[in-house]
Design a protein around this motif. Structure first.
Motif, PDB file in Angstrom:
ATOM      1  N   ASP A 189     -35.996 -16.694   5.810  1.00 49.23           N
ATOM      2  CA  ASP A 189     -35.365 -16.123   5.302  1.00 49.23           C
ATOM      3  C   ASP A 189     -35.961 -14.975   4.288  1.00 49.23           C
ATOM      4  OD1 ASP A 189     -33.456 -16.731   6.832  1.00 49.23           O
ATOM      5  OD2 ASP A 189     -32.901 -18.151   5.589  1.00 49.23           O
ATOM      6  N   TYR A 190     -36.583 -15.643   3.841  1.00 48.93           N
ATOM      7  CA  TYR A 190     -37.153 -14.893   2.557  1.00 48.93           C
ATOM      8  C   TYR A 190     -37.929 -13.724   3.270  1.00 48.93           C
ATOM      9  CZ  TYR A 190     -41.763 -17.226   3.084  1.00 48.93           C
ATOM     10  OH  TYR A 190     -42.643 -17.981   3.664  1.00 48.93           O
ATOM     11  N   LYS A 192     -36.844 -11.902   5.830  1.00 46.10           N
ATOM     12  CA  LYS A 192     -35.671 -11.191   5.588  1.00 46.10           C
ATOM     13  C   LYS A 192     -35.196 -10.438   4.382  1.00 46.10           C
ATOM     14  CE  LYS A 192     -33.901 -13.880   9.647  1.00 46.10           C
ATOM     15  NZ  LYS A 192     -33.742 -15.007   9.924  1.00 46.10           N
ATOM     16  N   LEU A 193     -35.163 -10.817   3.610  1.00 48.23           N
ATOM     17  CA  LEU A 193     -34.615 -10.545   2.459  1.00 48.23           C
ATOM     18  C   LEU A 193     -35.175  -9.944   1.656  1.00 48.23           C
ATOM     19  CD1 LEU A 193     -32.995 -13.946   0.560  1.00 48.23           C
ATOM     20  CD2 LEU A 193     -31.828 -12.262   1.608  1.00 48.23           C
ATOM     21  N   ALA A 194     -36.991  -9.610   2.026  1.00 47.65           N
ATOM     22  CA  ALA A 194     -37.439  -8.653   1.815  1.00 47.65           C
ATOM     23  C   ALA A 194     -37.664  -7.911   2.131  1.00 47.65           C
ATOM     24  CB  ALA A 194     -38.992  -8.956   2.018  1.00 47.65           C
ATOM     25  N   ARG A 195     -36.516  -7.346   3.472  1.00 51.47           N
ATOM     26  CA  ARG A 195     -36.788  -5.999   4.262  1.00 51.47           C
ATOM     27  C   ARG A 195     -34.671  -5.524   3.672  1.00 51.47           C
ATOM     28  NH1 ARG A 195     -36.983  -7.539   9.956  1.00 51.47           N
ATOM     29  NH2 ARG A 195     -39.459  -8.093   9.553  1.00 51.47           N
ATOM     30  N   VAL A 196     -34.536  -6.391   3.869  1.00 48.48           N
ATOM     31  CA  VAL A 196     -33.056  -5.901   2.856  1.00 48.48           C
ATOM     32  C   VAL A 196     -33.327  -5.731   1.875  1.00 48.48           C
ATOM     33  CG1 VAL A 196     -30.766  -7.429   1.764  1.00 48.48           C
ATOM     34  CG2 VAL A 196     -31.483  -7.574   3.649  1.00 48.48           C
ATOM     35  N   ALA A 197     -34.704  -5.955   0.817  1.00 51.01           N
ATOM     36  CA  ALA A 197     -34.775  -5.737  -0.229  1.00 51.01           C
ATOM     37  C   ALA A 197     -35.552  -4.251  -0.380  1.00 51.01           C
ATOM     38  CB  ALA A 197     -35.847  -6.870  -1.556  1.00 51.01           C
ATOM     39  N   THR A 207     -47.616  -9.502   0.656  1.00 51.94           N
ATOM     40  CA  THR A 207     -47.393 -10.398  -0.354  1.00 51.94           C
ATOM     41  C   THR A 207     -45.971 -12.061   0.044  1.00 51.94           C
ATOM     42  OG1 THR A 207     -45.520  -8.669  -0.786  1.00 51.94           O
ATOM     43  CG2 THR A 207     -46.522  -8.242  -2.906  1.00 51.94           C
ATOM     44  N   HIS A 208     -45.953 -11.570   1.131  1.00 52.10           N
ATOM     45  CA  HIS A 208     -45.405 -12.769   2.056  1.00 52.10           C
ATOM     46  C   HIS A 208     -45.612 -13.752   2.643  1.00 52.10           C
ATOM     47  CE1 HIS A 208     -41.686 -11.663  -0.579  1.00 52.10           C
ATOM     48  NE2 HIS A 208     -41.670 -10.467  -0.467  1.00 52.10           N
TER      49      HIS A 208
ATOM     50  N   ASN B 110     -39.565 -17.801  -1.252  1.00 53.15           N
ATOM     51  CA  ASN B 110     -41.133 -17.640  -0.656  1.00 53.15           C
ATOM     52  C   ASN B 110     -41.833 -18.659  -2.162  1.00 53.15           C
ATOM     53  OD1 ASN B 110     -43.932 -16.854  -0.638  1.00 53.15           O
ATOM     54  ND2 ASN B 110     -44.029 -14.849  -0.813  1.00 53.15           N
ATOM     55  N   ARG B 171     -31.957 -12.428  -7.979  1.00 44.54           N
ATOM     56  CA  ARG B 171     -32.373 -11.592  -7.291  1.00 44.54           C
ATOM     57  C   ARG B 171     -31.797 -10.531  -6.411  1.00 44.54           C
ATOM     58  NH1 ARG B 171     -37.113 -11.200  -3.615  1.00 44.54           N
ATOM     59  NH2 ARG B 171     -36.126  -9.905  -1.492  1.00 44.54           N
TER      60      ARG B 171
END
Lengths: 299, 334
Positions: A189-190, A192-197, A207-208, B110, B171
């Protein structure tokens, strides 16, 4: 940003904020293997200071002296001398430098190739992934020593060639592991959320994905140092590794091979050094894996 | 607060996943119709809740709205611009306007980043802020969601589930989004924590004028904060209505079944409807006619014949025009 000093540093579960934390951590350390590795590193780094003689200095008058505790031995050559009168102790100490540097550089090379290939295959998928992974499988299917001998014989014995051969043979393990983990992290999920951001692929990789690969890369690397040392010693023993006057452990074992019955000390001590080193790295690697493996830790 | 132009609009959106088969896995043997003809809109400052059982396509809908996946057919528009034709600048604006909070607070942060960094990441990508401004904003956001600013230096594993969900919310808020997609934001949390998080979300909406698309599998979860509720079954909407109307008078048999399931935990209230039987059918091969008819307690013979359309029966209220629904409505009117 400033808030995240050392965000990539793994936190060890025990310890933090614990009054006895440091002591508990120390007690759990594999002190004997780590001590052995420390000793080896000191030997490798300070070889010129520690070794009583230069490793290739011959002294034909002192040929085939036994270790000091055997009649005919002398404390001047504590572990005896070989058939050219070279001091075995000095050669074993210098050998640590050769063997460790070959193994570490080779592991770095293998790890770098494997990580790049694995990340590309895992993150981008598709045809690239299939192609890269079939190549890795092909490399894994080949008997390593056989290819190493062939390559070593073709390229000729030298430090660079041994590093290249070991790096070439060991990268697929990293590639496979990195690809698998990249796939898992990519689906998390993190990411996916990075992509959303709005993070770019490069940013997500840097970074991930990469920081989350580091612990298992360290584990694999520490477990492979032993294997790399054995492969280097094998190649050197067979004469296709480090070229003979240099005191690699494999070379020294080979020097004494013909005289095992009469002058066993020439082969025994470098052999022991190999065994101790490999054991020490494997035990330490096991310990690191137990502490850092995310699968073990999350339970 | 709400204006007339929709912030988010879905028009006949479909998402089908090809299923491969055959000896080499190269042949396409069918399609999973995860989302099959979805139309609805969300206005600024409103919450639309999408409710349905697991496998009804609600999470796929969330991912389509977030542009993590592209629809097979149909159009999704945000602020009147279609998502599939956005240029780089448009996409950038979209990424800064729509954020998300996911279900599992253990996998959405993360583990190797500090909380401060996690909260700041959307700002690093979207906004040109100085380091100091960013730190101030992170501190402000953390107080806003009920965390202490000193906790920015800690790592996610040092927090509880509820706190982690607060971090995820901070966030999402960091870039001042207009819309937040909440994919089951409380279903992984302890029951005692759920109300806290829902209240926090409600407060933030009132204060910041946010819109939410909230995915849930329990009607009870969305009861107190939805302006509109959409009920999904096997990739389709069966009913969409203003929240109060839907809870007062659920029309579709499936909504009624979900409603009674939500109420059956209340002591002293008899079950007014039979509980739902059986499993949700496979979206690979959905039932003919009304997709709900094999499990519907009111099913009639004609229900399996023709696929019912969604019709508007009151302003803002649409329901699948199935024979049994018509009968239920006229029976209730008597």
């Amino acid at each position: 940003m400033a808030l995240s000093k050392g965000s990539g540093a793994p936190r060890l579960a025990a310890g933090k904020g614990h009054p006895l934390g440091l002591w508990h951590q120390l007690r759990e350390l594999p002190l004997v293997p780590m001590g052995a590795i420390a000793l080896l590193l000191v030997m490798a780094i300070a070889a010129p200071l520690l070794a009583p003689y230069p490793p290739t200095e011959q002294s034909l008058l002192d040929r085939l002296m036994p270790p000091f505790w055997i009649a005919g031995g002398d404390l001047l050559h504590p572990l005896g001398t070989d058939h050219y009168g070279r001091d075995v102790l000095s050669r074993v100490i210098w050998g640590a430098r050769v063997s460790l540097s070959v193994a570490l550089v080779a592991i770095v090379v293998a790890g770098a190739i494997g990580t790049v290939v694995g990340i590309i295959a895992g993150y981008f998928g598709g045809f690239i992934e299939i192609a890269l992974m079939r190549v890795a499988d092909a490399f894994l299917a080949i008997p390593a020593v056989l290819v190493a001998i062939m390559l070593g014989a073709t390229l000729g014995p030298s430090f660079e060639n041994v590093v290249a051969v070991i790096g070439l043979l060991y990268w697929p393990r990293y590639a496979r592991q990195v690809r698998g983990e990249t796939l898992a992290i990519k689906g998390s999920d993190y990411v996916k959320l990075a992509r959303v951001a709005g993070c770019s692929s490069t940013r997500i990789l840097a970074t991930h994905i990469f920081p989350n690969l580091v612990p298992s890369l360290l584990v694999l690397a520490s477990l492979q140092v032993g294997a790399a040392i054995i492969l280097e010693a094998t190649l050197s023993f067979l004469g296709v590794g480090i070229p003979p006057p240099q005191p690699a452990w494999g070379v020294i074992v080979e020097d004494g091979r013909g005289m095992l019955a009469s002058a066993w000390w020439i082969s025994l001590f470098p052999g022991l050094a190999i065994a101790i080193t490999v054991l020490a790295f494997n035990l330490t690697g096991d310990w690191i894996r137990d502490r850092l493996d995310p699968k073990l830790r999350s339970r | 607060m709400a204006t007339d132009a929709p912030l988010l609009e879905l028009t006949d959106v479909r998402k089908h996943y090809a299923v491969s088969g055959g000896p080499l896995g190269l042949k396409t043997v069918g399609a999973v119709r995860a989302v099959d003809g979805l139309s609805f809109s969300v206005r600024a400052g409103e919450t639309l809740s999408i409710v349905g059982e697991s496998g009804c396509g609600k999470t796929t809908t969330a991912r389509l709205i977030l542009k993590l996946e592209e629809p097979t057919a149909g159009a999704i528009s945000f602020e009147g611009r279609r998502l599939d034709t956005l240029d780089a600048a448009g996409l950038r604006h979209f990424r800064g306007s729509v954020q998300a909070v996911f279900q599992d607070p253990w996998s959405s942060l993360n583990p190797r980043m500090t909380v401060g960094r996690i909260i700041a990441e959307p700002m690093i990508v979207q906004a040109r802020l100085s380091r100091q401004d960013r730190q101030d904003r992170v501190a402000e956001l953390m107080t806003q969601v009920g965390l202490r600013r000193e906790q920015a230096e800690l790592y996610p594993h040092q927090f509880s589930g509820g706190q982690r969900q607060r971090i995820a919310i901070a966030r999402a808020l960091s870039v001042d989004p207009k819309l937040i997609v909440l994919d089951e934001p409380v279903s992984a949390l302890d029951v005692s924590i759920r109300a806290q998080i829902l209240n926090l979300l409600k407060d933030l909406q009132d204060r910041l004028g946010l819109s939410y698309v909230m995915i849930a599998h329990h009607l009870a979860t969305v009861r107190h904060m939805s302006h509109h509720v959409a009920v999904m079954y096997l990739g389709q909407l069966v009913e969409i209505a203003p929240g109060r109307e839907l809870f007062r008078r659920p029309l579709h048999p499936y909504t009624q079944a979900l409603y009674s399931a939500a109420l059956s935990t209340h002591v002293g209230r008899p079950l007014s409807e039979p509980a739902l039987k059986g499993e949700i059918p496979s979206p690979l091969n959905p039932p003919s006619g009304c997709r709900f008819h094999p499990r519907c307690p009111h099913a009639l013979a004609e229900c399996s014949a023709s696929e019912p359309a969604l019709v508007e029966i009151e302003p803002g209220r649409r329901v699948q025009d199935c024979s049994c629904v018509r009968r239920l409505i006229s029976a209730a009117a008597k």
